[in-house]
Design a protein around this motif. Structure first.
Motif: not given
Length: 189
Positions: A109-118, A135-139, A155-158, A173-175
């Motif tokens: 299966d292939t998914i092209n894009f995941l939105s926040t919280g999916s 890219s918005s993940a800081t952890v 962290p956004d629930g995805t 930006s996390g390690a």
């Protein structure tokens, strides 16, 4: 297939149209009983979802036989969330809106894009996520394909479960820790 919309459930086999109308609607479609594996008319679920001014519109289609007219089709509009279960073949979905779930079943299966919280659960087969942007993940994120569960949540629930391949993956930006042990081509930005 099984189709549910706002508590109504029906079995469908043919071509159907669903209009969510006002409110926040969840479209539940289950193609897991589709066992067609032909190649002359390719097997698998094809999902096209696009943003509209009032929800999402698009279609879901899957062959169930070898004749060109042997396919199920669900056209929809004004739907806000989805719960989709794929076929036993290679399914393709172009976008998964916020708060939606796609369970791939067997097949690559292939998914092209995941939105926040999916949530994308590839289940069995060599499954691919294209263009995942965290890219918005800081952890620190840990992506490890040697983990039998092959899952992580940002962290956004995805959430991503049972995925073996990433193409155009963007980390935050996390390690971050990435451990790819399989002989599969992955691409990380």
């Amino acid at each position: 297939i099984r189709l549910s919309l706002v508590g109504s459930e029906m079995c469908i086999r043919d071509r159907d149209n669903v209009d969510g109308g006002d409110g926040t609607d969840l479209l539940i479609v289950d193609y897991s009983s589709n066992t067609y594996a032909g190649t002359s008319n390719p097997a698998g679920l094809s999902v096209s979802i696009s943003q509209q001014s009032d929800g999402f519109g698009g279609s879901l289609s899957a062959q169930f036989g070898s004749a060109g007219s042997d396919f199920d089709l669900v056209n929809f509009n004004r739907i806000e969330r989805f719960q989709i279960t794929g076929t036993n073949a290679a399914d393709t979905i172009n976008v998964l809106p916020t708060g939606s779930t796609f369970n791939g079943g067997a097949g690559a299966d292939t998914i092209n894009f995941l939105s926040t919280g999916s949530t994308f659960n590839g289940e069995s087969g060599i499954d691919t996520v294209l263009n995942a942007n965290f890219s918005s993940a800081t952890v620190a994120l840990t992506i490890d394909d040697s983990d039998t569960a092959k899952s992580f949540t940002v962290p956004d629930g995805t959430s991503i479960l049972n995925v073996e391949r990433f193409t155009n993956l963007t980390l935050g930006s996390g390690a971050d820790v990435v451990n790819f042990t399989q002989r599969i081509t992955n691409q990380i930005n």
